[in-house]
Design a protein around this motif. Sequence first.
Motif, PDB file in Angstrom:
ATOM      1  N   UNK A 171       0.015   0.611  11.834  1.00  0.00           N
ATOM      2  CA  UNK A 171      -1.773   0.329  12.553  1.00  0.00           C
ATOM      3  C   UNK A 171      -3.107  -0.605  11.939  1.00  0.00           C
ATOM      4  N   UNK A 172      -3.345   0.260  11.207  1.00  0.00           N
ATOM      5  CA  UNK A 172      -4.466  -1.258  10.901  1.00  0.00           C
ATOM      6  C   UNK A 172      -3.393  -2.172   9.489  1.00  0.00           C
ATOM      7  N   UNK A 202       3.635   8.787   7.452  1.00  0.00           N
ATOM      8  CA  UNK A 202       3.101   9.198   8.022  1.00  0.00           C
ATOM      9  C   UNK A 202       1.400   7.756   7.327  1.00  0.00           C
ATOM     10  N   UNK A 203       1.464   7.373   5.967  1.00  0.00           N
ATOM     11  CA  UNK A 203       0.645   6.762   5.860  1.00  0.00           C
ATOM     12  C   UNK A 203       1.621   5.544   6.376  1.00  0.00           C
ATOM     13  N   UNK A 218       6.782   8.759   2.685  1.00  0.00           N
ATOM     14  CA  UNK A 218       6.014   9.069   2.820  1.00  0.00           C
ATOM     15  C   UNK A 218       5.218   8.284   5.048  1.00  0.00           C
ATOM     16  N   UNK A 225      -0.190   5.192   9.822  1.00  0.00           N
ATOM     17  CA  UNK A 225      -0.915   4.192  10.007  1.00  0.00           C
ATOM     18  C   UNK A 225      -1.415   3.053   8.775  1.00  0.00           C
ATOM     19  N   UNK A 247       7.958  13.257   8.114  1.00  0.00           N
ATOM     20  CA  UNK A 247       7.668  13.576   6.971  1.00  0.00           C
ATOM     21  C   UNK A 247       8.717  14.668   6.182  1.00  0.00           C
ATOM     22  N   UNK A 248       8.645  15.502   6.682  1.00  0.00           N
ATOM     23  CA  UNK A 248       9.267  16.504   5.980  1.00  0.00           C
ATOM     24  C   UNK A 248      11.069  16.305   6.047  1.00  0.00           C
ATOM     25  N   UNK A 275      12.222  10.680   1.156  1.00  0.00           N
ATOM     26  CA  UNK A 275      10.269  11.206   0.472  1.00  0.00           C
ATOM     27  C   UNK A 275       9.259  10.117   0.971  1.00  0.00           C
ATOM     28  N   UNK A 329       0.344  -0.922  -0.313  1.00  0.00           N
ATOM     29  CA  UNK A 329      -0.138  -0.214   0.052  1.00  0.00           C
ATOM     30  C   UNK A 329       0.938   2.116   0.105  1.00  0.00           C
ATOM     31  N   UNK A 330       1.945   1.168   0.064  1.00  0.00           N
ATOM     32  CA  UNK A 330       2.722   2.018   0.532  1.00  0.00           C
ATOM     33  C   UNK A 330       4.133   2.646  -0.064  1.00  0.00           C
ATOM     34  N   UNK A 387       1.480  10.938  14.862  1.00  0.00           N
ATOM     35  CA  UNK A 387       1.095  11.185  13.685  1.00  0.00           C
ATOM     36  C   UNK A 387       1.814  12.641  13.323  1.00  0.00           C
ATOM     37  N   UNK A 443       3.620  14.205  11.907  1.00  0.00           N
ATOM     38  CA  UNK A 443       4.783  14.389  10.609  1.00  0.00           C
ATOM     39  C   UNK A 443       5.258  15.891  10.712  1.00  0.00           C
TER      40      UNK A 443
END
Lengths: 591, 114
Positions: free
Chosen positions: B103-104, B96-97, B94, B100, B86-87, B92, B30-31, B81, B83
């Motif tokens: 967790x999922x 935060x995704x 992702x 998540x 991320x910065x 690069x 997914x990512x 979360x 972020x």
Amino acid sequence: MENYFILPFTLGMITLFVILFIKYGLWIARLSHIDKLRIIQCIFTRRTWDAIVESVMEGLLHRSIFKRNPLLGYMHMSLAFGWFLLIVVGHIEGFLCYGTFANAPWIPIFFQYFVHYQFPGERIMTNLMDFLLLFILSGVLLAYFKRLNSKIFGIKKTTKLKPFDKMAMIALWFIFPLRLFAESATAALYGNGGFLTNSVANLFILIHVTPTMESILWWAYSISLGLFFVGMPFSRYMHILTEVLFIFLRHYGIKLKKQFNSYSRIQVYSCSRCGVCIDVCQMHVANISNNQSVYILKNIRDQNLTDRKLYNCLLCGRCEQVCPVKINLNDLRISQRIRATKEYNSDYAFLQSLPNETPTTGKQPEVIYFAGCMTHMTPGIKKSIVKVLDKANVNYIFMDKEKGACCGRPLMLAGQYEAAKKLIDFNRKKILESGAPVLLVSCPICYKVFRDDYELGQITIKHHSEYFLELVEQGRISLKKSNSSIVYHDPCELGRGCNVYEQPRELLKKTGTLLSAKQEKVMSLCCSGSLGDLSLSMPDRNVIKAETLKVLLQKNPDVLATACPLCKKTFVKGVNIQVKDIAEIVANAME
Amino acid sequence: MRNFGFTTTKSRTIDYEKIDTRLISYILQNEPSFNACLSCGSCTAICSAGNLTSFNIRKLSLQIRLGDIENTKLEIDKCMLCGKCLLECPRGINTRNVIMLIKKGLNIIDKNEI
Ligand code: SF4
Ligand code: SF4
Ligand code: SF4
Ligand code: SF4
């Protein structure tokens, strides 16, 4: 006997009313107790009148769509308002003819068929009805064109349809042309037409129209009406009536809740799929054209929303800003995220074991300052805030100077509502215990959650642009004007999120020459760094950022100013001019 | 076996055949950007949760690759979360995704759906 043709219409109408009665009844019954009380309290106040006015302006005249796109507005208006007038005038005709308004419901609908004789005002009424029919037909014609070629309406993509939508739409397309032909056939036989129907009737006379043909046309008209009425509650056209309900509830002060509920559902079904939200979305720049609000609402209705679509949105609020129905698109999307992630929220147990004393200054503090995660990432901004506060002799507490928890907004944006509440409780306690009357924040992301979800009572929450402007006005700091030209970027959460547009501009005008940008204030573009989007890739973000920068830098400013550490951090990696937060600009310009 | 009075330590060899790849496959599916992580630790250096606790997102990312699902469950709940990672991430990613999805993914594994 030959009057059986009214049956499809009548049955369709009865079906429609039964379904609507059940549907709306359930929706209203499922509103929360407090919301119901609110309705009862407000029903006999001015709010009802305001709601009626807005229903006419939006539901019938479609004023907001008109303003954005006159051609599209005309199409919606001619269909809705034209049809409405056709029904009203039809009833007046019935009254003039029979001397009562209590006629059978099909009389005004099939009036020409039933009444071939003279009645007072007949000529005027018939021509008026013809004019209204022509008005609607022009809208129907535009609707045909829109399906064929949506570009002339300035819409990039028109929405896709389900079977019931198709049925209702095709029925709708046929209703008015069939009415024209049926009335014209009657006019050809009995000479009771107006300017439009008589012209068509002249053609019909050429082909020797017979009563059988007349009857077939009236049957067809009635069937198309019936099909439309049966299809309507299951199709997109449901929005016509739902929007009116929504307008009333909104005027009664009912607010969207974090959890998806009956009111959220009413909002979802109010979407007219006008497509206005599609065009303003910046995601198209990165070739993402399947996640705009109209599609999300459709997915919610069809219960097939995927995570990728749900999370691929900047939550910039541009679509919400332009939505003519005023649907709370951002919060609706968040409520879907809350629903999607409710099984795995953190409890942040470690917060309990952190040292929990609130820092004090000894004296009664004027301000408690919360920098937040993002400001801590941009030390320049943090230093500038501290510098300004010291210079103005403000007695303040720096709440998260060493260690601090996140404000909770990023969690909220991701739908982690329960988790966010834990952080909110933790921070809230500290803020209240500080005794300071003002909470100062330097990040619009924090600002938004403090305002919306913290319930801080008497404490006023201020963004540094607001607070610094006050310091200037009170003469506690003074600013020196330089000759650099500045363009200001409105952060989404500060502008559309919290309605702060003018204070940053006032401050910037005191430090340099402020240039305007093509899209600013309510229509400002997102920097692309938004925490609202969880699935956007870095390359896609950069494409969006480049477009935003193009707009901002059009007039070649010396400085690109913003009021958000995240916007600053995002822009810095893409330009070769100075990018500064308003705090840094003020700190530099202090005398 | 005869007791010589000393013990051997548990083997530290990683047996790739036995790694529980459910979580890492779910995340990468997914990512995909998570593939690019070079374990530089920038995310960890800046981390808000790391400032308050022993949370170490870089270490966690390695443990996930090694299939340590139990420890991931205990640790991931500390992330707020915010972020910042991320910065900061030079690749690069992702992040935060990714979080998540962790967790999922854990939730799905709990429910025995993968
Ligand atoms: S969400 Fe609003 S703007 Fe978008 S299609 Fe629906 S009514 Fe139109
Ligand atoms: S909030 Fe912004 S990014 Fe999301 S759909 Fe609306 S316009 Fe597009
Ligand atoms: S999002 Fe989580 S992992 Fe990343 S910096 Fe914030 S707390 Fe740390
Ligand atoms: S900053 Fe990025 S590349 Fe470095 S360890 Fe963290 S996720 Fe991996």
